[in-house]
Write an enzyme that holds these catalytic residues in place. Structure first.
Site, mmCIF file in Angstrom:
data_model
loop_
_atom_site.group_PDB
_atom_site.id
_atom_site.type_symbol
_atom_site.label_atom_id
_atom_site.label_comp_id
_atom_site.label_asym_id
_atom_site.label_seq_id
_atom_site.Cartn_x
_atom_site.Cartn_y
_atom_site.Cartn_z
ATOM 1 N N ASP A 345 0.882 -1.158 0.000
ATOM 2 C CA ASP A 345 0.000 0.000 0.000
ATOM 3 C C ASP A 345 0.929 1.221 0.000
ATOM 4 O O ASP A 345 2.106 1.108 0.356
ATOM 5 C CB ASP A 345 -0.860 -0.026 1.268
ATOM 6 C CG ASP A 345 -1.587 1.279 1.486
ATOM 7 O OD1 ASP A 345 -2.282 1.731 0.564
ATOM 8 O OD2 ASP A 345 -1.428 1.865 2.581
ATOM 9 N N ASP A 540 -1.491 -0.568 6.153
ATOM 10 C CA ASP A 540 -1.673 -0.019 7.500
ATOM 11 C C ASP A 540 -3.105 0.417 7.804
ATOM 12 O O ASP A 540 -3.437 0.657 8.952
ATOM 13 C CB ASP A 540 -0.748 1.184 7.705
ATOM 14 C CG ASP A 540 -1.223 2.404 6.925
ATOM 15 O OD1 ASP A 540 -1.610 2.235 5.746
ATOM 16 O OD2 ASP A 540 -1.207 3.510 7.481
ATOM 17 N N ASP A 544 -7.051 -1.826 4.051
ATOM 18 C CA ASP A 544 -6.066 -2.831 3.631
ATOM 19 C C ASP A 544 -6.342 -4.206 4.229
ATOM 20 O O ASP A 544 -5.728 -5.192 3.819
ATOM 21 C CB ASP A 544 -4.650 -2.391 4.051
ATOM 22 C CG ASP A 544 -4.191 -1.137 3.329
ATOM 23 O OD1 ASP A 544 -4.525 -0.995 2.140
ATOM 24 O OD2 ASP A 544 -3.508 -0.308 3.955
#
Length: 646
Positions: A345, A540, A544
């Site tokens: 990410d 995080d 996600d």
């Protein structure tokens, strides 16, 4: 096997720990001195010692100090229905040695076995030390301010919203926000970082941190059970329950292996006897074949495998925890060693996630101050980094926030809230499209992260915010490439142009933007269609969590990551440093390499000595080395992981 007095898997070592090392050393020293004395008396042919009764009593006196604890465990194992364990094997082998007059060898087998167990126990304690230290940091008391008085209570009794006080050098018992202007905190227990962190008023302070300079007051935001420290402790405690495939295999293997070799030892005595009954060509000597069977039994003890394999994984988990990396079990330590694809990410993972407002572009009839007020007010309860940037900007420019209601967070899009009886939407372009709100097509050409705003279905303007790469982001990518991980990708909900820019800075060729959470999941599913692709996803945020759960190994940034991401992930990077991902993979690979070294070492030596023992070419002394010696070598090899991971 399990001990009734403790939960440690290796019974003998646990009981040794209870009795105390001084007593253990005393027993072994007495046994060793008597053994050496007996061998000297026997070698010098002292007349008195040549009498069989005298030498038997002497060696029994040498045997019993180290044998009694083992015999006790063998008896308790039999009472529990555990007929085939190392204690039973040692008992049969040593009693058999005494039965055929090999007294010194019988004592030596038991003495060296006990000595090996003792050193194995010390090695296990060393491997457990880091995790024990982590488990010992839970504060037992909290000082809470009630009616102007400081009262000491259990942390479980403190309510959200109360203020606690922590003296200099004291450990923070609960999560909260700092009431003082600023203070320095030691965060080593949570992140592995030795440098103190300067925290300012209303910034988050986590349980487990230590106030290094002054007495501080903290406004409690989470109950004790949900604090960062309690979450870490649960993960560490649960880690020992999740076994790696090699551990599970060795346990099953040992349960089958031990009775099989016991049966083979019986056949070593029985088959030659039956063969001797068939003719006169074979001279069968019972004591010779019994001796070979005893050698076979001693060698067959699976200690080297049963102890060193779990110890290797436990050592790997402990070494990683010192680096601020929490593996939730040995199975994930094993899984990460096979990773060949890492998908990141962007925001909060590779970038700092601290956004600053760069431009404010309102529609005609709307002031820039009003646009910022509406956007920041709608986002005031959000934990998203973009929301933090908007609120910080509003506070800096003394723009007051308005009260909101009916807040609805739309994962990957933005927020809807009611403000002054108006419906306010704040988020990305996806949110405007989802709600069928018309907006200028020029927004697609804007560089930077866009936060668009609409009121009652009408677009009123946008703001752009920028983020920066974390200090070690480039190092993280370079180290992954050095580990021969060639497929590295970025998935982000941010605009493709922004994602591409960051990817170019990091020399990452594959970067995908404009992705909603479900699109990230779809991307991971497509990658998994290639059976050779072993994927680690690093994220995080709450958005996600699905991708973390779907990947072969989910890695969460734990310092400021969302609870959902941390709970879903298999590995947690407490320092939020992406470079620690390469450290985690190295730890897994080193651990797996050491595990297989120990398996090959133990099985190789044991098979060789088993064959030699059955052929009458190995004595109990070689058998002791094949058992205790190899076990110690395997344990020492397992302990190398503590030195290798830095």
């Amino acid at each position: 096997m399990s001990c009734q007095c403790c939960s440690h898997n290796h019974v003998h070592t646990a009981c040794y720990r209870q009795k105390g090392f001084i007593e253990v050393y005393g027993r072994m020293m007495l046994s060793g001195l008597l053994l050496i004395g007996g061998i000297i008396l026997q070698a010098t042919e002292v007349t008195m010692f040549q009498q069989k009764g005298i030498s038997l009593v002497w060696y029994l006196a040498a045997y019993l100090p180290v044998a009694l604890p083992v015999l006790k465990e063998a008896w308790e194992g039999l009472a529990r229905g555990e007929y085939f364990n190392e204690f039973t094997l040692m008992f049969i082998a040593t009693i058999g040695a005494f039965a055929i007059g090999e007294y010194p060898e019988g004592v030596a087998v038991m003495l060296f076995y006990s000595l090996g167990e003792h050193f194995q126990d010390k090695a296990v304690n060393k491997a457990r030390r880091d995790i024990r230290a982590l488990l010992d940091i839970r504060p037992e008391k909290a000082v809470v301010i009630r009616n102007g008085q400081a009262i000491e209570v259990s942390p479980q009794e403190v309510q959200i919203g109360e203020v606690i006080e922590v003296k200099a050098g004291g450990r923070v018992p609960l999560d909260g926000t700092l009431c003082n202007e600023n203070a320095n905190f030691n965060t080593a227990a949570l992140t592995g970082e030795s440098l103190p962190r300067d925290i300012k008023r209303e910034e988050e302070v986590l349980a487990g941190m230590i106030s290094t300079e002054r007495t501080v007051q903290i406004h409690v935001t989470r109950p004790f059970a949900d604090s960062a420290l309690s979450r870490i402790l649960r993960m560490v405690q649960d880690a020992s329950e999740r076994k790696a495939p090699a551990e599970l295999f060795i346990r099953k293997f040992a349960r089958v292996y031990t009775p099989v070799v016991t049966a083979l030892a019986v056949l070593i005595v029985l088959i030659p006897w039956l063969w001797s009954l068939c003719g006169d060509t074979f001279d069968y000597v019972f004591s010779d074949w019994l001796y070979r069977a005893l050698v076979f039994l001693v060698v067959s003890c699976p200690c080297a495998l049963v102890v060193s394999i779990p110890l290797s994984y436990f050592g790997g988990i402990g070494a990683a925890s010192r680096q601020g990396i929490l593996f939730k079990g040995g199975n994930y330590l094993d899984a990460i060693s096979r990773i060949n694809t890492v998908v990141f990410d962007k925001t909060g993972t590779l970038t700092r996630g601290e956004f600053d407002v760069q431009t404010c572009v309102p529609q005609p009839g709307i002031s820039g101050e009003r646009l910022i007020q509406l956007a920041a007010s709608a986002e005031q309860d959000s934990t998203h980094p973009l929301a933090a940037g908007l609120i910080r900007y509003a506070q800096t420019h003394r723009i007051s926030l308005l009260s909101i209601s009916n807040v609805e967070e739309m994962a990957g899009c933005g927020i809807q809230a009611t403000l002054d009886n108006q419906t306010v939407l704040v988020g990305n372009i996806h949110l405007l499209e989802r709600e069928s709100i018309a907006y200028p097509s020029a927004l697609h050409e804007v560089k930077g992260t866009i936060v668009a705003c609409a009121v009652n279905g009408q677009y009123i303007g946008y703001l752009t915010l920028t983020d920066t790469l974390k200090a070690d982001a480039r190092q993280a990518i370079n180290e992954l490439k050095e580990l021969n991980i060639k497929k590295i990708q970025i998935l982000s909900g941010d605009k493709q142009s922004i994602v591409t820019t960051f990817a170019q800075q990091l020399s990452i060729e594959q970067a995908y933007g404009d992705l909603l959470p479900e699109a990230k999941v779809k991307h991971i599913e497509n990658l998994k269609q290639d059976n050779t692709c072993r994927i680690a996803f690093v994220g995080d945020g709450i958005n996600d969590a699905p991708a973390l759960a779907l990947s072969h190994v989910g890695i969460a940034m734990g310092e400021w990551g969302s609870d959902a991401a941390i709970e879903t992930a298999d590995v947690v990077i407490q320092t939020d440093q992406p470079s620690r991902i390469a450290t985690a993979i190295r730890t897994g690979r080193q651990t797996r390499r050491i595990v297989w070294q120990n398996i090959l070492l133990a099985l190789g030596v044991k098979i060789a000595v088993l064959v030699l023992g059955a052929a009458g070419m190995a004595t109990l002394w070689e058998a002791v080395f094949a058992d205790v010696g190899v076990a110690l070598l395997a344990v020492l090899n397992a302990m190398r992981i503590q030195k290798l991971i830095k």
